[in-house]
Design a protein around this motif. Sequence first.
Motif, short mmCIF file in Angstrom:
data_model
loop_
_atom_site.label_atom_id
_atom_site.label_comp_id
_atom_site.label_asym_id
_atom_site.label_seq_id
_atom_site.Cartn_x
_atom_site.Cartn_y
_atom_site.Cartn_z
N ASN A 15 -25.92 39.74 4.97
CA ASN A 15 -26.29 38.68 4.03
C ASN A 15 -26.05 37.27 4.56
OD1 ASN A 15 -27.26 40.44 2.11
ND2 ASN A 15 -25.35 40.51 0.94
N THR A 16 -25.67 37.14 5.82
CA THR A 16 -25.55 35.80 6.39
C THR A 16 -26.93 35.19 6.66
OG1 THR A 16 -25.28 36.71 8.63
CG2 THR A 16 -23.26 36.14 7.42
N ARG A 17 -27.96 36.01 6.54
CA ARG A 17 -29.34 35.49 6.57
C ARG A 17 -29.85 35.59 5.15
NH1 ARG A 17 -33.25 37.73 10.76
NH2 ARG A 17 -32.96 39.57 9.50
N PHE A 18 -30.23 34.46 4.57
CA PHE A 18 -30.66 34.44 3.18
C PHE A 18 -31.64 33.30 2.97
CE2 PHE A 18 -26.74 32.09 3.63
CZ PHE A 18 -26.96 30.90 2.96
N CYS A 19 -32.18 33.23 1.77
CA CYS A 19 -33.09 32.14 1.41
C CYS A 19 -32.36 31.21 0.46
CB CYS A 19 -34.34 32.68 0.74
SG CYS A 19 -35.44 33.52 1.88
N LEU A 20 -32.50 29.93 0.70
CA LEU A 20 -31.95 28.92 -0.20
C LEU A 20 -32.76 28.90 -1.49
CD1 LEU A 20 -31.44 26.14 2.47
CD2 LEU A 20 -29.66 27.54 1.43
N PRO A 21 -32.23 28.29 -2.56
CA PRO A 21 -33.01 28.23 -3.80
C PRO A 21 -34.41 27.64 -3.62
CG PRO A 21 -30.76 27.57 -4.22
CD PRO A 21 -30.89 27.75 -2.73
N SER A 22 -34.57 26.81 -2.59
CA SER A 22 -35.89 26.23 -2.31
C SER A 22 -36.79 27.20 -1.54
CB SER A 22 -35.72 24.93 -1.52
OG SER A 22 -35.06 25.22 -0.29
N HIS A 23 -36.34 28.45 -1.36
CA HIS A 23 -37.06 29.51 -0.65
C HIS A 23 -37.16 29.24 0.85
CE1 HIS A 23 -37.91 31.39 -4.44
NE2 HIS A 23 -38.44 30.27 -4.88
N VAL A 24 -36.28 28.40 1.38
CA VAL A 24 -36.22 28.13 2.82
C VAL A 24 -35.23 29.12 3.43
CG1 VAL A 24 -35.58 26.43 4.56
CG2 VAL A 24 -36.78 25.70 2.50
N ALA A 25 -35.66 29.80 4.49
CA ALA A 25 -34.78 30.76 5.17
C ALA A 25 -33.60 30.02 5.79
CB ALA A 25 -35.55 31.52 6.22
N HIS A 26 -32.42 30.63 5.67
CA HIS A 26 -31.20 30.02 6.21
C HIS A 26 -30.39 31.11 6.92
CE1 HIS A 26 -27.90 27.20 6.51
NE2 HIS A 26 -27.09 28.14 6.10
N ASP A 27 -29.83 30.75 8.05
CA ASP A 27 -28.96 31.66 8.79
C ASP A 27 -27.59 31.02 8.89
OD1 ASP A 27 -27.67 33.39 10.50
OD2 ASP A 27 -29.28 33.44 11.98
N ALA A 28 -26.61 31.60 8.22
CA ALA A 28 -25.26 31.06 8.25
C ALA A 28 -24.64 31.18 9.64
CB ALA A 28 -24.38 31.78 7.23
N LEU A 29 -25.23 32.01 10.49
CA LEU A 29 -24.73 32.19 11.85
C LEU A 29 -25.66 31.51 12.86
CD1 LEU A 29 -23.64 35.94 11.69
CD2 LEU A 29 -22.36 33.90 11.04
N ALA A 30 -26.27 30.43 12.47
CA ALA A 30 -27.18 29.71 13.36
C ALA A 30 -26.42 28.97 14.46
CB ALA A 30 -28.04 28.73 12.57
N THR A 31 -25.16 28.62 14.19
CA THR A 31 -24.36 27.89 15.17
C THR A 31 -22.99 28.55 15.30
OG1 THR A 31 -23.36 26.43 13.51
CG2 THR A 31 -25.47 25.70 14.49
N ALA A 32 -22.31 28.21 16.38
CA ALA A 32 -20.94 28.72 16.58
C ALA A 32 -20.02 28.22 15.46
CB ALA A 32 -20.41 28.31 17.95
N GLN A 33 -20.26 27.00 14.99
CA GLN A 33 -19.46 26.47 13.88
C GLN A 33 -19.72 27.27 12.60
OE1 GLN A 33 -21.50 24.54 15.81
NE2 GLN A 33 -19.95 23.55 17.05
N GLY A 34 -20.96 27.69 12.41
CA GLY A 34 -21.29 28.52 11.25
C GLY A 34 -20.57 29.86 11.31
N LEU A 35 -20.53 30.45 12.50
CA LEU A 35 -19.80 31.71 12.68
C LEU A 35 -18.32 31.50 12.41
CD1 LEU A 35 -19.41 34.66 13.49
CD2 LEU A 35 -19.44 33.90 15.89
N ASP A 36 -17.78 30.42 12.92
CA ASP A 36 -16.37 30.10 12.71
C ASP A 36 -16.07 29.95 11.22
OD1 ASP A 36 -13.84 29.72 13.84
OD2 ASP A 36 -14.06 27.54 13.88
N ALA A 37 -16.94 29.27 10.48
CA ALA A 37 -16.75 29.08 9.05
C ALA A 37 -16.85 30.42 8.31
CB ALA A 37 -17.77 28.09 8.50
N TRP A 38 -17.81 31.27 8.70
CA TRP A 38 -17.96 32.57 8.06
C TRP A 38 -16.72 33.42 8.32
CZ3 TRP A 38 -18.58 37.74 9.71
CH2 TRP A 38 -18.96 38.63 8.70
#
Length: 184
Positions: A15-38
């Motif tokens: 579920n780290t890949r999801f759609c925002l309310p605006s229906h835009v695809a988002h990847d929470a693991l797009a960056t190393a900082q995103g992985l660190d935050a997750w």
Amino acid sequence: MHLLTGEPLALDLVNTRFCLPSHVAHDALATAQGLDAWLAKQAGRLTPPDVSPGPDDLAAVRDLRGHVERALEAARQATPPPPEAIAELNHALRAAPAYPCLDVRGAVLRRGTARDGTPLDRLLAELAEAAVALLTDPDVGKVRGCEGPGCRLLFLPAHPRRRWCSPDLCGNRVRVARYYRRRK
């Protein structure tokens, strides 16, 4: 933005890949900082890595996530999983197998679990172990996709009538849209 639904760890990874309310695809693991935050948000369920993840770590975690996703989708459809997905999960498990150890805290002895290997190997092994736990759970066939428009999140319903990843997010959006359709 990290959308945690409190699902089993393997589902939270997928579920780290999801759609925002605006229906835009988002990847929470797009960056190393995103992985660190997750990873920080998963601190109670994962052993925190010794060092912050780098770009190579990010690629490896994203690759494992893809294999978990493919194996999970096959399990949901009651079809054989892709052999490469199973091979990669097993490879991750072999790279840093868990073994029992004895922890000493003052005069108290406790059974613990340890892993050898690099921080990345340990992380991948823990994530693969969580995937194995989910994939071998008899309830894996009950994993559902959210019925919210544009939502791709998966969940393991505690109640058979659950339809959305979150009643506050997708559930509310569907109810509001239904209300406005009736009022027109």
